[in-house]
Design a protein around this motif. Structure first.
Motif, short mmCIF file in Angstrom:
data_model
loop_
_atom_site.label_atom_id
_atom_site.label_comp_id
_atom_site.label_asym_id
_atom_site.label_seq_id
_atom_site.Cartn_x
_atom_site.Cartn_y
_atom_site.Cartn_z
N LEU A 324 -10.74 7.57 8.70
CA LEU A 324 -9.30 7.63 8.49
C LEU A 324 -8.83 9.07 8.51
O LEU A 324 -9.61 10.00 8.27
CB LEU A 324 -8.92 6.99 7.15
CG LEU A 324 -9.20 5.49 6.97
CD1 LEU A 324 -8.93 5.09 5.52
CD2 LEU A 324 -8.36 4.65 7.92
N GLU A 325 -7.54 9.27 8.78
CA GLU A 325 -6.96 10.62 8.78
C GLU A 325 -5.60 10.59 8.11
O GLU A 325 -4.73 9.80 8.48
CB GLU A 325 -6.82 11.15 10.21
CG GLU A 325 -6.16 12.52 10.29
CD GLU A 325 -6.11 13.08 11.70
OE1 GLU A 325 -5.05 13.61 12.09
OE2 GLU A 325 -7.13 12.99 12.40
N ASP A 326 -5.42 11.45 7.10
CA ASP A 326 -4.14 11.62 6.43
C ASP A 326 -3.42 12.78 7.11
O ASP A 326 -3.82 13.94 6.97
CB ASP A 326 -4.34 11.90 4.94
CG ASP A 326 -3.03 11.89 4.17
OD1 ASP A 326 -1.97 11.75 4.80
OD2 ASP A 326 -3.07 12.01 2.93
N GLN A 327 -2.36 12.45 7.85
CA GLN A 327 -1.63 13.47 8.61
C GLN A 327 -0.49 14.02 7.76
O GLN A 327 0.56 13.39 7.60
CB GLN A 327 -1.10 12.89 9.91
CG GLN A 327 -2.21 12.48 10.87
CD GLN A 327 -1.71 12.15 12.26
OE1 GLN A 327 -0.63 11.60 12.44
NE2 GLN A 327 -2.49 12.51 13.26
N LEU A 328 -0.69 15.23 7.24
CA LEU A 328 0.28 15.87 6.37
C LEU A 328 1.39 16.53 7.19
O LEU A 328 1.21 16.87 8.36
CB LEU A 328 -0.42 16.91 5.50
CG LEU A 328 -1.56 16.40 4.63
CD1 LEU A 328 -2.23 17.56 3.90
CD2 LEU A 328 -1.08 15.35 3.64
#
Length: 349
Positions: A324-328
């Motif tokens: 997963l990737e949390d795109q800030l």
């Protein structure tokens, strides 16, 4: 006197004392362990380099957050942009009881086997700023790097009125960040500003390489009127020094000004924007990188899970083939909002 009974009683007393002693020792060990944070999962943290103002700021935020959040961090290592050192540092974390690991691999292709090893040991990995090409990751904490390239292209294209010559300092193309920014910038320029000539200059994220290549390019194209720097922390000072040396560092709005767009959001870029030396930068959230790297590492060590979708901190988690990737959020900073106090670059001591 009953000798047998006496011996039996003594033996029983000795056994009781032994049990009490053992219990006392166990309680002491537990108390000492808890006092030293032993009741919390250990987190291994590797810093990727110390030759960039951006990464040095990230390191400071990490150390502050480790303390304020009561994180049990193993001794923090620094792999100095060397994947061999990163692999060795991760091995130390593994051997010293890490329950989760935070890394920022600069070579996103060469770290796959290490990620496989950690996965086999059930040690989850949080990758900061860079997305490993292969190998399982619990969470990537990152901004949308394709958006960096697109935002830089759109701003620079409008600044130049859709025509001119632009030097692009590309980061290392064996890094997903370098590829994303370069590909997005090229695609945007081709589609929206076809009359702008882009000179792609690979740099391996090294300021001296960028400066040398810019000097050669200026000798061939003295009418260069734009620069895109994919990392202000590495490229800002060498670029400004070279332009000043050649008499080309003219403030924005003055004839002969070379329009410059950067990426990072460090205080030095903000000051350069205020002085009119550069025009804009895309602010990478060094503070949020540190905050959410530790947040996800702690969650991973505790066995928590996440799903794709909107978060409660103005970002979006997306599904990757390997995690997963949390795109800030990463805002564009210009002279119009450079003094915004919510930008981390304005809150660095």
């Amino acid at each position: 006197m009953n000798l047998a009974r006496t011996r039996s009683t003594a033996a029983a007393a000795t056994a009781v004392l032994a049990v009490l002693a053992l219990a006392t020792a166990c309680n002491r060990e537990g108390t000492d362990s808890a006092a030293s944070g032993g009741d919390k999962p250990a987190i291994g943290i590797d810093l990727p380099r110390s030759d960039s103002d951006f990464w040095n700021s990230y390191a400071e935020y990490l150390k502050k957050d480790v303390k304020s959040e009561g994180i049990k961090a193993l001794p923090i290592s620094n792999s100095q942009n060397d994947v061999t050192k990163l692999v060795a540092n991760v091995q130390v974390f593994q051997n010293t009881g890490a329950k989760a690991v935070v890394i920022a691999p600069q070579d996103t292709g060469a770290i796959a086997s290490t990620l496989d090893t950690l996965a086999s040991k059930k040690i989850p990995v949080v990758s900061v700023d860079t997305r490993p090409d292969k190998g399982d990751v619990y969470m990537v904490v990152r901004a949308d790097n394709r958006a960096y390239g697109t935002k830089a292209c759109e701003f620079l294209g409008k600044q130049l009125g859709g025509k001119g010559k632009v030097a692009e300092f590309q980061g290392s193309l064996d890094s997903i960040n370098g590829r994303d920014r370069s590909e997005a910038f090229a695609a945007c320029m081709k589609e929206k500003f076809p009359k702008i000539k882009v000179f792609e200059l690979p740099t391996e994220w090294k300021g001296d390489v960028a400066s040398a290549k810019l000097q050669s390019l200026l000798a061939q194209h003295p009418d260069l009127n734009g620069i895109y720097m994919q990392a202000g922390g590495a490229f800002l000072q060498p670029t400004l020094a070279l332009l000043e040396q050649k008499g080309l560092l003219k403030p924005a709005g003055r004839k002969g000004h070379i329009s410059i767009v950067s990426n990072d959001g460090i205080p030095q870029e903000f000051e350069a924007i205020r002085k009119g030396q550069i025009d804009a930068t895309v602010s990478q959230p060094a503070d949020l990188y540190a905050k959410y790297a530790l947040y996800y590492a702690k969650a991973a060590a505790e066995g928590k899970t996440f799903k794709p979708g909107e978060t409660d901190h103005d970002s979006t988690i997306i599904k990757l083939p390997n995690g997963l990737e949390d795109q800030l959020a990463a805002p564009l900073v210009t002279k119009d909002n450079v003094d915004d106090k919510t930008l981390w670059g304005n809150n660095v001591g």
